[in-house]
Design an enzyme around this catalytic site. Structure first.
Site, PDB file in Angstrom:
ATOM      1  CB  CYS A  82     -43.258 -16.065  28.665  1.00 46.10           C
ATOM      2  SG  CYS A  82     -43.459 -16.070  26.869  1.00 46.10           S
ATOM      3  N   GLY A 118     -46.832 -18.063  17.640  1.00 44.89           N
ATOM      4  CA  GLY A 118     -48.110 -17.756  16.995  1.00 44.89           C
ATOM      5  C   GLY A 118     -49.225 -18.577  17.608  1.00 44.89           C
ATOM      6  CB  CYS A 214     -35.074 -14.626  23.860  1.00 43.61           C
ATOM      7  SG  CYS A 214     -36.840 -14.967  23.835  1.00 43.61           S
TER       8      CYS A 214
END
Length: 394
Positions: A82, A118, A214
Site C-alpha cells: 500500500c 489476498g 476502505c
C-alpha cells in the site's frame, strides 16, 4: 550534493469501483498526461520514470507509459504494497536530489478486483508469514480477513488500553465523508453520519463496521518532480517543494512488542515522521494539513499518535474535540482519505501528493485549508514500509 526538489505537476483521474474502470494502461496514461499538462511540459522532457502498482505483471509500467511516448528512458517498476505510490515518489525525489536527473515522473495505478486483499502466489512462502503468526497469537478472530485482523486488531488494542469507543472510529469515517463531499475525484461522495457508519454491517463485533474499512478501488495518479534549475529553465511551477522525506521498514519491535499496533506499523510510522521533523527543523504542531493512511478508521486514529499530532493515548480526545478537521488543529485527509476517496494501492501515495500540492498552491477549491504552508503525507504498507513526506509552500 543535494538539490532542492519541486513538485511541478500533479494529476489524477477519478477513482472508480472494480469493474467500472478503464484498463490500467488507459488510467495510467491519462493520469500521466494530466500531470504533464499541469506542469506544462511534454513527455520528451521526462528523463526517468518510477511506476508503482501491486496487481499487474512485471513491466506493466512500461506498457502504461508507451501509450504516452516511447522515448527510451529508464522505467522502473515499483511494488511495495500500500506504500507503493509514495515509494515511487521517494525514488523520483532521490534521483533529482542526487543530481542523477532533472525531471522525473512518479506514476502509480491499480486495476483491482472486488473483495478483500489476498495472496496471488499460493505455491510459495507468503511475505506475511511472520505478521500472520504474530496476529494469530494476538487476535483470536480466525474467520476475519487478514487486513481487517491487522488494523482492527490495532484499533482493538487501543480500545483495550485507553477505553477508546467504537463511536470514535465512526466519527473519523463520518469526517472523511464530509471532506470527500467536496472532492470530485473521490469514489464515495455521499455524507454519512456517525450513527449511519455504526449501522452498516458488522465486520467484527465491537471493533469494526463495514464503512470503517476502505473499499477496493481502481485509479491512477502521477507527479512530475524536478530540480530548481530545470523548473526555472522551462518556466515550471516552483511553489511546492519537498522539504523532507523519509522511508522506514520494520524493526524487531513489530513482532517482539506483542502489540497489534506494532504489527500494523506504529513504530515504523513514528520513526519516519521523526526523521522528517528533524530534517526539516519543524514539529507536528507546525503542520497545517495532512494526508495520512486511513485504510481503516482505526489506522487513522493510531496514525495521529504515530505522527505526533496528539499525545500517545490522546487520539480519542483529538477526534472528539474536532482537532482533525477544518477549524481544529490540523485538517486530516481533506481529500476524504482512503476511506472515502478509495484506495487503488499503487495510486494512493500519488493521490495524497496531488491533494497536498493543490492545498499548498491554494487551488483545492471547497477543500482548501486556509493559509496552508506545511503539508505532511503518510503512506503505509504492511510487510512493510512507511513513507512520510513533508511539502512546503515556497
Amino acid at each position: 550534493m543535494h538539490h532542492d526538489v519541486f513538485v511541478s505537476g500533479v494529476g489524477m483521474i477519478p477513482f472508480t469501483k472494480p469493474g467500472a474502470s478503464e484498463s490500467y494502461q488507459a488510467m495510467a496514461a491519462e493520469a500521466t498526461r494530466r500531470a504533464l499538462a499541469d506542469a506544462g511540459i511534454g513527455y520528451e522532457l521526462v528523463q526517468q520514470a518510477y511506476v508503482g502498482y501491486v496487481y499487474a505483471d512485471s513491466t506493466a509500467g512500461q506498457s502504461a507509459l508507451y501509450a504516452v511516448g516511447m522515448t527510451g528512458i529508464p522505467v522502473v517498476n515499483v511494488n511495495n504494497n500500500c506504500s507503493t505510490g509514495s515509494t515511487a515518489l521517494f525514488l523520483a525525489r532521490q534521483a533529482v536530489a542526487s543530481g542523477a536527473a532533472d525531471c522525473v515522473l512518479a506514476l502509480g495505478f491499480e486495476q483491482m478486483t472486488p473483495g478483500a486483499l489476498g495472496a496471488v502466489f499460493k505455491d510459495r512462502p507468503s511475505p506475511f508469514e511472520r505478521f500472520d503468526r504474530a496476529t494469530d497469537e494476538l487476535v483470536e478472530e480466525a474467520g476475519i480477513p487478514l487486513a481487517l485482523r491487522y488494523f482492527g486488531g490495532a484499533g482493538l488494542a487501543h480500545m483495550q488500553q485507553y477505553g477508546t469507543k467504537l463511536s470514535t472510529f465512526a466519527k473519523i469515517r463520518a469526517k472523511a465523508s464530509r471532506h470527500a463531499a467536496n472532492n470530485p475525484v473521490a469514489l464515495f461522495r455521499n455524507v454519512v453520519s456517525e450513527d449511519e457508519v455504526l449501522a452498516t454491517p458488522v465486520m467484527w463485533p465491537g471493533v469494526m463496521t463495514r464503512l470503517m474499512a476502505c473499499p477496493p478501488t481502481c485509479g491512477a495518479a502521477a507527479a512530475i518532480v524536478c530540480s530548481a534549475e530545470f523548473a526555472q529553465r522551462h518556466g515550471l511551477n516552483r511553489s511546492v517543494r519537498i522539504k523532507a522525506q523519509a522511508m522506514t521498514t520494520d524493526k524487531p519491535v513489530s513482532f517482539e512488542a506483542r502489540d497489534m499496533r506494532e504489527v500494523a506499523g506504529f513504530s515504523m510510522a513514528r520513526e519516519a515522521a521523526q526523521k522528517v521533523y528533524e530534517a526539516a527543523g519543524v514539529g507536528p504542531q507546525d503542520i497545517d494539513v495532512v494526508e495520512l493512511h486511513d485504510c481503516f478508521a482505526h489506522n487513522e486514529l493510531i496514525s495521529y499518535e504515530a505522527l505526533g499530532l496528539c499525545p500517545v493515548g490522546g487520539a480519542e480526545k483529538f477526534v472528539v474535540d474536532g482537532d482533525n478537521t477544518y477549524g481544529g488543529q490540523v485538517v486530516t485527509n481533506p481529500s476524504g482519505g482512503l476511506l472515502s476517496k478509495g484506495h487503488p494501492l499503487g495510486a494512493t501515495g500519488l493521490a495524497q501528493c496531488t491533494e497536498l500540492v493543490e492545498q499548498l498552491r491554494g487551488t483545492a477549491d471547497k477543500r482548501q485549508v486556509e493559509g496552508a504552508r506545511l503539508a505532511l503525507q503518510h503512506n503505509l504498507g504492511l510487510g512493510g514500509a512507511c513513507v512520510v513526506t513533508l511539502y512546503e509552500r515556497v
